[in-house]
Design an enzyme around this catalytic site. Structure first.
Site, PDB file in Angstrom:
ATOM      1  N   GLN A 106      -8.065  16.574  -0.236  1.00 50.51           N
ATOM      2  CA  GLN A 106      -6.663  16.856  -0.533  1.00 50.51           C
ATOM      3  C   GLN A 106      -6.479  16.955  -2.038  1.00 50.51           C
ATOM      4  O   GLN A 106      -6.877  16.067  -2.783  1.00 50.51           O
ATOM      5  CB  GLN A 106      -5.721  15.785   0.008  1.00 50.51           C
ATOM      6  CG  GLN A 106      -4.259  16.212  -0.184  1.00 50.51           C
ATOM      7  CD  GLN A 106      -3.240  15.173   0.227  1.00 50.51           C
ATOM      8  OE1 GLN A 106      -3.118  14.143  -0.408  1.00 50.51           O
ATOM      9  NE2 GLN A 106      -2.499  15.464   1.297  1.00 50.51           N
ATOM     10  N   CYS A 129       3.724  13.908  -1.234  1.00 52.35           N
ATOM     11  CA  CYS A 129       3.719  12.637  -1.953  1.00 52.35           C
ATOM     12  C   CYS A 129       4.990  12.492  -2.791  1.00 52.35           C
ATOM     13  O   CYS A 129       5.341  13.399  -3.548  1.00 52.35           O
ATOM     14  CB  CYS A 129       2.492  12.545  -2.847  1.00 52.35           C
ATOM     15  SG  CYS A 129       2.365  10.966  -3.718  1.00 52.35           S
ATOM     16  N   LYS A 176      -0.126  19.768   3.900  1.00 54.02           N
ATOM     17  CA  LYS A 176       0.489  18.536   4.408  1.00 54.02           C
ATOM     18  C   LYS A 176       1.833  18.377   3.702  1.00 54.02           C
ATOM     19  O   LYS A 176       1.896  18.318   2.475  1.00 54.02           O
ATOM     20  CB  LYS A 176      -0.379  17.306   4.147  1.00 54.02           C
ATOM     21  CG  LYS A 176       0.196  16.027   4.780  1.00 54.02           C
ATOM     22  CD  LYS A 176      -0.760  14.855   4.633  1.00 54.02           C
ATOM     23  CE  LYS A 176      -0.268  13.664   5.461  1.00 54.02           C
ATOM     24  NZ  LYS A 176       0.971  13.073   4.940  1.00 54.02           N
ATOM     25  N   HIS A 217       4.502  15.182   7.911  1.00 51.09           N
ATOM     26  CA  HIS A 217       5.012  13.812   7.921  1.00 51.09           C
ATOM     27  C   HIS A 217       6.489  13.917   8.292  1.00 51.09           C
ATOM     28  O   HIS A 217       7.288  14.487   7.540  1.00 51.09           O
ATOM     29  CB  HIS A 217       4.831  13.193   6.545  1.00 51.09           C
ATOM     30  CG  HIS A 217       5.214  11.740   6.488  1.00 51.09           C
ATOM     31  ND1 HIS A 217       4.703  10.878   5.540  1.00 51.09           N
ATOM     32  CD2 HIS A 217       6.042  10.984   7.248  1.00 51.09           C
ATOM     33  CE1 HIS A 217       5.201   9.670   5.728  1.00 51.09           C
ATOM     34  NE2 HIS A 217       6.023   9.718   6.758  1.00 51.09           N
ATOM     35  N   ASN A 225       2.602  13.354  11.710  1.00 53.67           N
ATOM     36  CA  ASN A 225       2.239  12.171  10.953  1.00 53.67           C
ATOM     37  C   ASN A 225       3.505  11.361  10.697  1.00 53.67           C
ATOM     38  O   ASN A 225       4.588  11.910  10.638  1.00 53.67           O
ATOM     39  CB  ASN A 225       1.581  12.618   9.627  1.00 53.67           C
ATOM     40  CG  ASN A 225       1.353  11.486   8.645  1.00 53.67           C
ATOM     41  OD1 ASN A 225       1.738  11.582   7.482  1.00 53.67           O
ATOM     42  ND2 ASN A 225       0.727  10.417   9.079  1.00 53.67           N
ATOM     43  N   GLY A 226       3.336  10.032  10.574  1.00 57.16           N
ATOM     44  CA  GLY A 226       4.468   9.198  10.201  1.00 57.16           C
ATOM     45  C   GLY A 226       4.828   8.179  11.263  1.00 57.16           C
ATOM     46  O   GLY A 226       5.273   8.559  12.342  1.00 57.16           O
ATOM     47  N   GLY A 227       4.608   6.904  10.974  1.00 59.96           N
ATOM     48  CA  GLY A 227       5.055   5.837  11.858  1.00 59.96           C
ATOM     49  C   GLY A 227       4.300   5.695  13.157  1.00 59.96           C
ATOM     50  O   GLY A 227       4.753   4.972  14.047  1.00 59.96           O
ATOM     51  N   GLY A 275      -1.975   6.909   9.641  1.00 49.40           N
ATOM     52  CA  GLY A 275      -2.052   6.432   8.281  1.00 49.40           C
ATOM     53  C   GLY A 275      -2.387   4.955   8.239  1.00 49.40           C
ATOM     54  O   GLY A 275      -3.509   4.540   8.486  1.00 49.40           O
ATOM     55  N   ARG A 276      -1.367   4.142   7.950  1.00 51.74           N
ATOM     56  CA  ARG A 276      -1.602   2.721   7.733  1.00 51.74           C
ATOM     57  C   ARG A 276      -2.185   2.004   8.945  1.00 51.74           C
ATOM     58  O   ARG A 276      -2.936   1.040   8.804  1.00 51.74           O
ATOM     59  CB  ARG A 276      -0.305   2.048   7.282  1.00 51.74           C
ATOM     60  CG  ARG A 276       0.047   2.355   5.835  1.00 51.74           C
ATOM     61  CD  ARG A 276       1.462   1.955   5.508  1.00 51.74           C
ATOM     62  NE  ARG A 276       2.438   2.818   6.164  1.00 51.74           N
ATOM     63  CZ  ARG A 276       3.719   2.550   6.282  1.00 51.74           C
ATOM     64  NH1 ARG A 276       4.186   1.404   5.802  1.00 51.74           N
ATOM     65  NH2 ARG A 276       4.546   3.396   6.869  1.00 51.74           N
TER      66      ARG A 276
END
Length: 338
Positions: A66, A96, A135, A167, A207-209, A234-235
């Site tokens: 990326q 970002c 992204k 995201h 993506n996201g959560g 992600g996390r």
């Protein structure tokens, strides 16, 4: 396996987290998922130490680079360097929200300039033979996401880009920190599903959560008839990496046994040994493993040993063995007490 297939599950680019050691560790858990580097700015790729910034182990494939930036010529040059290093995909960061990114006119603020994003992607696409992808967020600040997301995607699709990772949150560049931007803006999964429904020819990942493989499967096999092409974790993948050990079977349909935490450590061991022999400090690798035993007896001892004992001068794989044994011992004691 084809790159589009590997996109069914990917691990997000995360600053300070998804370095080469993290990616090699995640590969010990899943042979199929697509892995992403941390974002690297185009000027850094061009002018920085390429081996430090771009070097990776062959075990990481498939792996995407990326890059961040907004100058088409710079991005093309950076993409050419990345492709020469052997990356499987070049991805442009349009999501970002950090202050540093805003000051450099790239990242999420590019959601305001879809034609510039398209110019950047055209320059990358014309330069490399590997896939070029975007992204993005669904919008920034006061933008109407139903307008901004489609404008960003359509502008790049018009010049031949067919793969987008979305995201499903806005980025609030005014008033929220980068950390808050990961949680505070509400998720809008429905809008991403609408994008796929109305642009069925495009490869769309969400993506996201997303916190579990159950949720991944729900996104890939939705009851509304819209089948997203991929899900990016992600996390969750970082803080509870053991979930990746089920991905090859559950998400990719591979007729293989799941990789449990102990098996992952054994698979990661040759990589760690090779890096230690090169002079890499043990904590550079063990810091990515702290969540591996999440929820298991002895998990706290596992984290403590990897955090504290790995710092000792000359610390080697015996530290990892002691950490794993702490979990085995704790589980044995629980079984005996049951």
């Amino acid at each position: 396996m084809s790159l589009p297939r590997s996109r069914r599950l990917s691990v997000a680019p995360m600053m300070d987290w998804t370095d080469r050691h993290c990616r090699a560790f995640h590969r010990a858990l899943t042979s199929q998922a697509l892995l992403y580097t941390e974002m690297v700015t185009a000027p850094a790729v061009i002018h920085g130490d390429p081996e430090r910034l771009l070097g990776f182990d062959a075990v990481e494939h498939p792996v995407a680079l990326q890059i961040g930036g907004s100058d088409p010529a710079q991005l093309a040059q950076a993409a050419r360097i990345g492709a020469a290093y052997g990356y499987d995909e070049i991805n442009l960061n349009v999501g970002c929200p950090s202050d540093r990114v805003q000051s450099g006119r790239f990242g999420a603020c590019l959601m305001r300039e879809p034609e510039l994003v398209a110019d950047c992607m055209a320059a990358i696409r014309e330069t490399v033979d590997i896939p070029a992808t975007v992204k993005c967020r669904i919008g920034v600040d006061d933008q109407n996401p139903a307008v901004s997301l489609f404008a960003t995607v359509d502008a790049s699709a018009a010049i031949g880009i067919d793969t987008f990772i979305v995201h499903a949150r806005k980025a609030w560049l005014k008033g929220l920190s980068p950390k808050e931007n990961r949680d505070v803006p509400p998720l809008d999964y429905a809008l991403v599903r609408r994008l796929k429904r109305e642009r069925p020819h495009l490869n769309i990942s969400i993506n996201g959560g997303i916190a579990s493989l159950d949720e991944v499967e729900a996104h890939l096999n939705a009851a509304d008839g819209v089948r997203l092409d991929g899900v990016m974790l992600g996390r969750a993948a970082y803080h509870e990496p053991a979930l990746l050990g089920q991905a090859d079977r559950r998400i990719f349909g591979q007729p293989t046994a799941d990789i449990d935490a102990f098996a992952a450590l054994e698979r990661y061991r040759p990589y760690m040994a090779a890096r230690l022999a090169e002079g890499v400090a043990l904590p550079a690798m063990t810091r990515h493993m702290l969540g591996l035993m999440h929820g298991r007896p002895g998990a706290r001892a596992f984290r403590r040993i990897l955090t504290v004992e790995a710092l000792a001068p000359g610390a080697g794989l015996e530290v990892v063995d002691r950490a794993a044994d702490a979990v085995r011992d704790a589980e044995t004691r629980r079984e005996q007490a049951a």
